[in-house]
Structures are given as C-alpha cells and as structure tokens.
Design an enzyme around this catalytic site. Sequence first.
Site, PDB file in Angstrom:
ATOM      1  N   ASP A 103     -32.735   0.414  24.238  1.00 38.66           N
ATOM      2  CA  ASP A 103     -31.602   0.189  23.350  1.00 38.66           C
ATOM      3  C   ASP A 103     -30.695   1.417  23.232  1.00 38.66           C
ATOM      4  O   ASP A 103     -30.366   1.845  22.146  1.00 38.66           O
ATOM      5  CB  ASP A 103     -32.180  -0.205  21.967  1.00 38.66           C
ATOM      6  CG  ASP A 103     -31.121  -0.562  20.954  1.00 38.66           C
ATOM      7  OD1 ASP A 103     -30.146  -1.220  21.325  1.00 38.66           O
ATOM      8  OD2 ASP A 103     -31.288  -0.178  19.774  1.00 38.66           O
ATOM      9  N   GLU A 115     -43.094   2.636  22.743  1.00 39.25           N
ATOM     10  CA  GLU A 115     -43.323   1.195  22.630  1.00 39.25           C
ATOM     11  C   GLU A 115     -43.750   0.516  23.927  1.00 39.25           C
ATOM     12  O   GLU A 115     -43.153  -0.483  24.330  1.00 39.25           O
ATOM     13  CB  GLU A 115     -42.071   0.508  22.081  1.00 39.25           C
ATOM     14  CG  GLU A 115     -41.683   0.997  20.707  1.00 39.25           C
ATOM     15  CD  GLU A 115     -40.599   0.144  20.043  1.00 39.25           C
ATOM     16  OE1 GLU A 115     -39.952  -0.641  20.749  1.00 39.25           O
ATOM     17  OE2 GLU A 115     -40.429   0.265  18.829  1.00 39.25           O
ATOM     18  N   TYR A 162     -40.356  -2.878  11.905  1.00 39.03           N
ATOM     19  CA  TYR A 162     -39.055  -3.345  11.423  1.00 39.03           C
ATOM     20  C   TYR A 162     -39.090  -4.557  10.493  1.00 39.03           C
ATOM     21  O   TYR A 162     -38.193  -5.385  10.547  1.00 39.03           O
ATOM     22  CB  TYR A 162     -38.135  -3.613  12.624  1.00 39.03           C
ATOM     23  CG  TYR A 162     -37.621  -2.327  13.229  1.00 39.03           C
ATOM     24  CD1 TYR A 162     -36.543  -1.661  12.651  1.00 39.03           C
ATOM     25  CD2 TYR A 162     -38.218  -1.765  14.349  1.00 39.03           C
ATOM     26  CE1 TYR A 162     -36.069  -0.471  13.179  1.00 39.03           C
ATOM     27  CE2 TYR A 162     -37.748  -0.565  14.884  1.00 39.03           C
ATOM     28  CZ  TYR A 162     -36.679   0.072  14.298  1.00 39.03           C
ATOM     29  OH  TYR A 162     -36.197   1.256  14.808  1.00 39.03           O
ATOM     30  N   GLU A 199     -40.378   4.926  13.365  1.00 40.48           N
ATOM     31  CA  GLU A 199     -39.151   4.115  13.353  1.00 40.48           C
ATOM     32  C   GLU A 199     -39.269   3.037  12.300  1.00 40.48           C
ATOM     33  O   GLU A 199     -40.290   2.360  12.201  1.00 40.48           O
ATOM     34  CB  GLU A 199     -38.902   3.428  14.707  1.00 40.48           C
ATOM     35  CG  GLU A 199     -38.358   4.326  15.791  1.00 40.48           C
ATOM     36  CD  GLU A 199     -37.891   3.555  17.027  1.00 40.48           C
ATOM     37  OE1 GLU A 199     -37.405   2.417  16.872  1.00 40.48           O
ATOM     38  OE2 GLU A 199     -38.011   4.108  18.132  1.00 40.48           O
TER      39      GLU A 199
HETATM   40  C1  BDP Z   1     -37.090   0.191  18.670  1.00 34.52           C
HETATM   41  C2  BDP Z   1     -36.743   1.125  19.800  1.00 34.52           C
HETATM   42  C3  BDP Z   1     -35.406   1.843  19.587  1.00 34.52           C
HETATM   43  C4  BDP Z   1     -34.365   0.843  19.107  1.00 34.52           C
HETATM   44  C5  BDP Z   1     -34.843   0.241  17.812  1.00 34.52           C
HETATM   45  C6  BDP Z   1     -33.823  -0.753  17.225  1.00 34.52           C
HETATM   46  O1  BDP Z   1     -37.756   2.082  19.993  1.00 34.52           O
HETATM   47  O2  BDP Z   1     -35.009   2.464  20.773  1.00 34.52           O
HETATM   48  O3  BDP Z   1     -33.090   1.426  19.004  1.00 34.52           O
HETATM   49  O4  BDP Z   1     -36.018  -0.479  18.069  1.00 34.52           O
HETATM   50  O5  BDP Z   1     -33.858  -1.912  17.614  1.00 34.52           O
HETATM   51  O6  BDP Z   1     -37.866  -0.857  19.132  1.00 34.52           O
HETATM   52  O7  BDP Z   1     -32.980  -0.344  16.428  1.00 34.52           O
END
Ligand code: BDP
Length: 603
Positions: free
Chosen positions: A166, A414, A470, A508
């Site tokens: 991404d 990941e 997330y 993250e």
């Molecule tokens: C994660 C990735 C990262 C993405 C992020 C996203 O490690 O590179 O930018 O998600 O979706 O899975 O914001």
Amino acid sequence: MEDSLLYPVINNYRSDQKLDGLWNFKFDPTSVGGQKGWQNGFSDGIEMPVPASFNDFFTDKDAREYTGDFWYSKSFFLPTYFEGQDIQIRFGAATHRAVVFVNGQEIRSHEGGFLPFTAEVSDAVKFGKENVVSIKINNELHRDALPAGDTLKLKNGKRAVNPFFDFYNYSGLNRSVHLLALPKDHITDYSTTYDVSDDQATVHYNITANTEADFKVNLVDENGKVAATSEGQSGDLTVTNPILWNVRDAHLYTIMIDLVKDGQTLDEYSDEIGLRTIEIKGHEILVNHKSVYLRGFGRHEDSIYAGRAFDLNVERRDMNLMKWIGANSFRSSHYPYDEQVYKFADREGILVIDEVPAVGFKMAAASFLGGLDQSFFDGEWVTELYKKHIDQVRDMIKRDKNHPSVLAWSLCNEPDTSTDAAVPYFTKLFNDSVNLDPEKRPRTFTLNEDDTFEKSKCKQFPDFFLLNRYPGWYHKWGYEISDGEAGLRAELDEWKKSDIDKPVVFSEYGADTEPGLHKLPSIMWSEEYQIELLEMFNRVFDSYDFIRGEQPWNLADFQTVEGNMRVNGNKKGLFTRDRQPKAAAFYLRKRWNKLPLNYKAGQ
Ligand code: BDP
C-alpha cells in the site's frame, strides 16, 4: 568482492564528493538503450533531479506511471590527484534493479531498491578527464522480488504495476550518489557489541579491511577527550563512568579507527556510536537493563514532488514532529530508510525497528486491487524470492548494525503465516539470519489481522511480536467500533492465557482521516473518529501488561496507488502529507507526554 556499506566520510585519507544534481534521464520502454549506446552516456534526455523519484515531476500520466527500464547519465571530472586511489561510485538506492556503466564499460548490477551498493570503477575511469556514469534501472514488480507485486501488460501495450502493498512504487535514484576515492588499503567494515554497568562500559570492536594490517582504535567522548584506546583488529575499549546512550537522552562517542602498515597510517574511519545494551526479557524491552515502553509510528519516506527521495528537510521536520508529540521510536516501514535517518535517530535518542522491504508476501494483499486467493509461500517464485530476501536482510544489518538507535530487525511486514508453507520459509530465514548481527538484536515481523493468535503458524519465530490490527476501520467500523474493541480484547485474552512470555507491540492501527472534516457525532473519515479510534486502542493497551508499545499508522499521510479504497493516498497520518497536525495529534501528544518511559515496568 563484497560491498563495503560504510557510510562515506571525508578525512586525510578518504574523499567523498556527491554526484547529486541534474542527471540526464530517458525512458526505455522497449529496452533498446544498450543497442543505442546509452551506456556511453547521452545528452538528449530530460534533466532529472537526483535524489528524487521521477514520477511526480511529470504532467502526463504515462510518464508518472511508467514501468520498465529507464536510464540516468551524468559526466563527472576526476582530478589527477586521485590517481592510485580506489575509486568507487556509491548509489544510496536505485529502485529496484540496476546496471552501472562507466565510460561505456559495464561495472556491476544490483537488485534491491532500498539499500546502497558501490561500483568499483578504478579500472574504468580516466584521471584528469571527464568521465561518464550511466545507470540502467528497472522498476517492475514481481512476485520473486522485494517488495512483491505483479507487472501487468495493458491492452494498449503499456506496462503497469500491481503492488501487493500500500505505497506508491516511486522509482529512480531516490538517494544520493557519492564519488569516493579511498586509499588502496582500506577499512571495509567494523562492528561493536557492548557491556554496560553503572560505572563502566566496554565496547568490543571488530574491524575488517581489504588487507592485513595493524589497527589503532580511539574512543573519543563528546568533549573531544580520548576515553579509551586499543590496538588490533578486534579488542575492547573500556570507559569508566561512561555517559550512556539512552532513549530520548542520547550521548554519542566517536570511534576512530586507523589502519597502519609498517608504522604508517594508510586509512582512517570514524563514526559515532552509543554505549548501550538492548535485551528482551519476559515482557520487557530493556535498554541498558531498564524497561522501555515504545511510543511512535510506522512511517514512510514520502513527500510531495520528489516522492520517495530522501529529503533532509522533510526528515528534520519529521524528527521535530516526533519529538513534539512525545514519540520515542518508529518502524522503518516498509524498507530500510536513508542512512541519515538513523544518524538523526542516533542523536535524538529515538529507537528504530529496522524493516527489510519484504512486504506484499500475502496473496490476499493483492486482493486490495484484484484478489488472488492462494498461499503466498506455496508459489513457484519462493526459491528465488528467498535468495533476494536473505540478501537484503544481510545488507540491511550490515549497513545499520552500528547505529545505537536500531532496537530490532523486522524481517517482513504482514507475511501470510497462517499456512503450513510459511513455516519452512521462516525457519530458514530466522536460522540464516541468527548470526548476522554481532549484537544479536531481537528479530521480528509484523503479523496482520488474519494472522491471529489462533491462526498464525509462525508465532515461534519472533523475539517479540509486532501486531498490525484494524478493528474500527477495515472491519467493525463506525458505530460498530465497540464490537471491534470486544474482538480485539478477545484476541488479546488468548495471548494472555498462553505461555508466550514475550512483549507485544502494536505496530499498526488507525483510521483514514480527511483533515478538516469535522462531524458531531463522529463519522468515519472525520477528525473526531480518528481520535475515538485511538482512544479505543489506548483503552485496550492500558488493560494488558504484555503490550509494550504503541505505534499507530502512520506518522503522516502518504501516496499510494489510485483505487476505490484511497482518496489520493493513505490518510491514516496523524499529520498531513505536508506535515501539519490533525486533531488526533494533540490528543496523542497529551497521552504520550504523560506516559513514563518505563510504563508497565516490572508487571
Ligand atoms: C497494513 C499495511 C500498511 C497499509 C495499512 C493500511 O502494513 O502498509 O498502509 O495496512 O491499509 O496492512 O492503511
């Protein structure tokens, strides 16, 4: 011969001249540059700044999205007083594979767009004359290369990349090019390990050179006073009452190495180092035997106009933003950054989780843009990929091992670790990399949402865990965020029940946020929602002792491919792409400035 990845210095024995500035640049969509003699140089190209990614300078889309071969060329004068020296051209980064020519002669090739390489050009250059360096670069993405992706052929014959990751495939000479003149007999590398106690620190050093020689080593403190001396290719430097390197309280010593033959100094290399130790013990991340709680970010090298180019101005601003908000660490997501970033971190006392460009090792990641459902590590590309992967782990560690700021090595972002095929791959990767760092710093990788405590088959490998999660954004979003929190807690309860006695760092989590979009009550994309999501995660972090760090995604907004999931890039930044705070930055600043460095110590 193996590359020396020592950062260039200037002294009585070594010269370093940057070849930055305008280079001649040409696209080569049909790969005819070689037949047309572009290796001898050319002057009918576009004037292209270096360091920079070429993409965002252009006003037409074919040029911005260009995928394939392209060339840079530049002439340079080599003074006669360099005759008899070892002449090298050092490229900080070329995305992703490169072939270097000097005066038409092919010198070497290199693969890997985020690490330096040197071309030994002594036999190809002319002294007292103009010389020409040309470099053919290719920016395609493939499954057997880092970072992973596909290169597509469009029906109109043009090529396009489909990254399994991404961030935008910014390409070119993204870092400085150096022309080096070194003595024929020279130091090629050095490394250090440390023992520290309250009143004493010992630096164990080891030097490599391209010749047999004697070595004299001095350790000089910040006041210019010699703190310890030693002789020999390896040895100890012991300092009583040392000033240790600590998190956000950095103190540096200079190690000065002389290469001596027949009583005469022939080369000298000096560098700043920090006296400190790093360990993982149970749930604790320890620096100088003291517990440290990480707060910081995942980042990108990304800014307007020059794309992924290293820009000292942007880096200065980013460091100030990190200090302002109370950060003490970052991850070099998703590739090793320019060396100057680590030098900044060394001086500011900021810890770095250094990541190799192993990203996109998951077919589901491709579904972002098109959907491919198979285990990544079952693919026929894996043997070739592994060679490049371990090669780049080796070079990253070789390049960055002497930075006191480097806390740990992240060997992948990941990967798909939920299938059996991942196990032999990571067994080999962790085995083959175990002795690369003389300091034996912790090694890890990030685990994606799908690689839960239950599903991941690779939990045995990392020395500590990096979790990318997330809830609240990619699932259980908006008004359902309370279910997201419940799900997160349910997973963490599993970790808690287990016998895994290792720290977990959240590397993250976040919400895309459009700066200036306000909504009461919140909706997704609003500045209010970003704060609510961070509050939710922080509540969870505060409930589990084994969580020893928080690094939200991302320090700043950054460019990605265009797509229905992205409005001009990823907007999960706490700061905008031009490095101004969103409302959440003020919230986080309050929290972080209250958290002690040793938060949760002893728990
Ligand atoms: C994660 C990735 C990262 C993405 C992020 C996203 O490690 O590179 O930018 O998600 O979706 O899975 O914001």
